[in-house]
Scaffold this active site. Sequence first.
Site, PDB file in Angstrom:
ATOM      1  CB  ALA A  54      -0.837   0.072   1.115  1.00 51.95           C
ATOM      2  CB  THR A  95      -7.685   1.285   5.682  1.00 53.43           C
ATOM      3  OG1 THR A  95      -7.881   2.277   6.489  1.00 53.43           O
ATOM      4  CG2 THR A  95      -8.230   1.999   4.298  1.00 53.43           C
ATOM      5  CG  ASP A  96      -9.494   2.772  10.011  1.00 55.93           C
ATOM      6  OD1 ASP A  96      -8.636   2.743   9.450  1.00 55.93           O
ATOM      7  OD2 ASP A  96      -9.367   3.441  11.133  1.00 55.93           O
ATOM      8  CE1 TYR A 119      -3.992   3.943   2.810  1.00 55.80           C
ATOM      9  CE2 TYR A 119      -5.577   4.514   4.588  1.00 55.80           C
ATOM     10  CZ  TYR A 119      -4.606   3.800   3.956  1.00 55.80           C
ATOM     11  OH  TYR A 119      -4.441   2.410   4.264  1.00 55.80           O
ATOM     12  CE  LYS A 123      -5.830  -0.084   1.541  1.00 52.79           C
ATOM     13  NZ  LYS A 123      -4.329  -1.354   1.501  1.00 52.79           N
TER      14      LYS A 123
HETATM   15  N1  LIG Z   1      -0.288   1.183   9.177  1.00 50.34           N
HETATM   16  C1  LIG Z   1      -1.804   1.374   9.423  1.00 50.34           C
HETATM   17  O1  LIG Z   1      -1.953   2.055  10.592  1.00 50.34           O
HETATM   18  C2  LIG Z   1      -2.961   0.803   8.680  1.00 50.34           C
HETATM   19  C3  LIG Z   1      -4.017   1.350   8.902  1.00 50.34           C
HETATM   20  C4  LIG Z   1      -5.211   0.660   8.377  1.00 50.34           C
HETATM   21  C5  LIG Z   1      -5.018  -0.238   7.012  1.00 50.34           C
HETATM   22  N2  LIG Z   1      -3.524  -0.538   6.696  1.00 50.34           N
HETATM   23  C6  LIG Z   1      -3.352  -1.486   5.713  1.00 50.34           C
HETATM   24  O2  LIG Z   1      -2.691  -2.303   6.238  1.00 50.34           O
HETATM   25  C7  LIG Z   1      -1.823  -2.889   5.038  1.00 50.34           C
HETATM   26  C8  LIG Z   1      -0.223  -3.419   5.696  1.00 50.34           C
HETATM   27  O3  LIG Z   1       0.197  -1.822   6.388  1.00 50.34           O
HETATM   28  P1  LIG Z   1       1.467  -1.985   7.153  1.00 50.34           P
HETATM   29  O4  LIG Z   1       1.396  -0.940   8.368  1.00 50.34           O
HETATM   30  O5  LIG Z   1       2.002  -3.507   7.366  1.00 50.34           O
HETATM   31  O6  LIG Z   1       2.561  -0.914   6.060  1.00 50.34           O
HETATM   32  P2  LIG Z   1       3.851  -1.321   5.697  1.00 50.34           P
HETATM   33  O7  LIG Z   1       4.739  -1.605   6.769  1.00 50.34           O
HETATM   34  O8  LIG Z   1       4.402  -0.007   5.086  1.00 50.34           O
HETATM   35  O9  LIG Z   1       3.950  -2.462   4.837  1.00 50.34           O
HETATM   36  C9  LIG Z   1       3.687  -2.353   3.492  1.00 50.34           C
HETATM   37  C10 LIG Z   1       4.594  -3.263   2.648  1.00 50.34           C
HETATM   38  O10 LIG Z   1       4.037  -3.165   1.221  1.00 50.34           O
HETATM   39  C11 LIG Z   1       5.274  -2.941   0.450  1.00 50.34           C
HETATM   40  N3  LIG Z   1       4.794  -2.061  -0.773  1.00 50.34           N
HETATM   41  C12 LIG Z   1       4.656  -0.747  -0.665  1.00 50.34           C
HETATM   42  N4  LIG Z   1       4.107  -0.216  -2.023  1.00 50.34           N
HETATM   43  C13 LIG Z   1       4.375  -1.246  -2.749  1.00 50.34           C
HETATM   44  C14 LIG Z   1       4.300  -1.486  -4.243  1.00 50.34           C
HETATM   45  N5  LIG Z   1       3.829  -0.691  -4.940  1.00 50.34           N
HETATM   46  N6  LIG Z   1       4.572  -2.796  -4.717  1.00 50.34           N
HETATM   47  C15 LIG Z   1       4.905  -3.732  -3.838  1.00 50.34           C
HETATM   48  N7  LIG Z   1       5.117  -3.795  -2.616  1.00 50.34           N
HETATM   49  C16 LIG Z   1       4.637  -2.488  -1.995  1.00 50.34           C
HETATM   50  C17 LIG Z   1       6.210  -2.391   1.090  1.00 50.34           C
HETATM   51  O11 LIG Z   1       7.624  -2.172   0.901  1.00 50.34           O
HETATM   52  P3  LIG Z   1       8.340  -0.781   0.884  1.00 50.34           P
HETATM   53  O12 LIG Z   1       8.412  -0.503   2.332  1.00 50.34           O
HETATM   54  O13 LIG Z   1       9.872  -1.489   0.780  1.00 50.34           O
HETATM   55  O14 LIG Z   1       7.900   0.112  -0.069  1.00 50.34           O
HETATM   56  C18 LIG Z   1       5.951  -3.021   2.590  1.00 50.34           C
HETATM   57  O15 LIG Z   1       6.538  -4.193   2.743  1.00 50.34           O
HETATM   58  C19 LIG Z   1      -1.733  -1.745   4.044  1.00 50.34           C
HETATM   59  O16 LIG Z   1      -2.752  -2.062   2.859  1.00 50.34           O
HETATM   60  C20 LIG Z   1      -2.530  -0.735   4.580  1.00 50.34           C
HETATM   61  O17 LIG Z   1      -3.226   0.136   3.678  1.00 50.34           O
HETATM   62  C21 LIG Z   1      -2.536   0.069   7.665  1.00 50.34           C
END
Ligand SMILES: NC(=O)c1ccc[n+]([C@@H]2O[C@H](COP(=O)([O-])OP(=O)(O)OC[C@H]3O[C@@H](n4cnc5c(N)ncnc54)[C@H](OP(=O)(O)O)[C@@H]3O)[C@@H](O)[C@H]2O)c1
Length: 289
Positions: A54, A95-96, A119, A123
């Site tokens: 994401a 996501t929420d 965002y 999503k």
């Molecule tokens: N974090 C929050 O608070 C939150 C809240 C609600 C929903 N979410 C959702 O939960 C999911 C996971 O979040 P997370 O916190 O685990 O985030 P994260 O730690 O940033 O992990 C995202 C992963 O996806 C990879 N990525 C990003 N862009 C990419 C692309 N274009 N192609 C392939 N890989 C890519 C990143 O690699 P690089 O870092 O190397 O780019 C990283 O390994 C996401 O879908 C997000 O929308 C997160």
Amino acid sequence: MIGAPGQFGSDLMRVMAAWAPVGLGHADVEVADAAQVLARLEAVAPDAVVTCAAFHRVDECERRPEEAFRVNALGARNVAAACARLRALCVYVSTDYVFGGEQDRPYAETDPPGPVNVYGTSKLAGEFLVAATAPRWLVVRVASVFGVAGARGKGGNFVETMIAKARAGERLRVVDDLVMSPTYAADAAAVVAALIRGGHLGVIHAANAGACTWFEFAAAIFRELGWDVPLERGRSSDAAPATRRPRNAALASPRLAALGLAPPAWQDALRRYLVARGHLPGVVGADRG
Ligand SMILES: NC(=O)c1ccc[n+]([C@@H]2O[C@H](COP(=O)([O-])OP(=O)(O)OC[C@H]3O[C@@H](n4cnc5c(N)ncnc54)[C@H](OP(=O)(O)O)[C@@H]3O)[C@@H](O)[C@H]2O)c1
């Protein structure tokens, strides 16, 4: 698993270890590149693909909407199209922020979405494209994630940011007008694994039970740690320019409750996270199984 080295992805990899999942990072695959996605997934021949990839820095999405849609919407479609070709289950982590935030009760899976920023809109578009493209799909919505690995895209997570700022003696002003349901990555990962194991499809919410403001979450962190940290109440409009965010993004999950899979309360999850990160003493490994 796409986005495997990320905050949620790394806990998913750990929880699903018995299935010997193949973890792909950004260096292995770019979700916006349809041909590459298909080639990488064809090489793995998966039964299921979970994508955590994401572009989720909310303010930056507002400034770069093309990039937000390229990754969060078209990227999701590319993964779903490959899943359709390979007859694999497609699991999209969402996501929420797909919700508008004007509702006075937590959002259930049956409540209509209505995002208020780029965002959330990108999503939601990703969710729709997954549903329109993959014959078998699961959308798992999480919120305000805190996991041991910390979010790569956000440079950590809220809990670690609060702890680091308090240690540095920084003034802490935290927004008290946005409500959300904190999600411990380990708990949500266990839910995703159980849903896949049970063959469940459709949209499901996997946040920890309950809701709080960011101020209340910060206060709970320091209360658990036993630290006396002065906290000031901020407002979301304090930041300029303020990206619109849902006022109430609390999630409920009647679906998970009916399945007996509802995660525990966020306060319980926070305590286990602090132990797992070594901020609090506890039984080493108690939360890592
Ligand atoms: N974090 C929050 O608070 C939150 C809240 C609600 C929903 N979410 C959702 O939960 C999911 C996971 O979040 P997370 O916190 O685990 O985030 P994260 O730690 O940033 O992990 C995202 C992963 O996806 C990879 N990525 C990003 N862009 C990419 C692309 N274009 N192609 C392939 N890989 C890519 C990143 O690699 P690089 O870092 O190397 O780019 C990283 O390994 C996401 O879908 C997000 O929308 C997160």
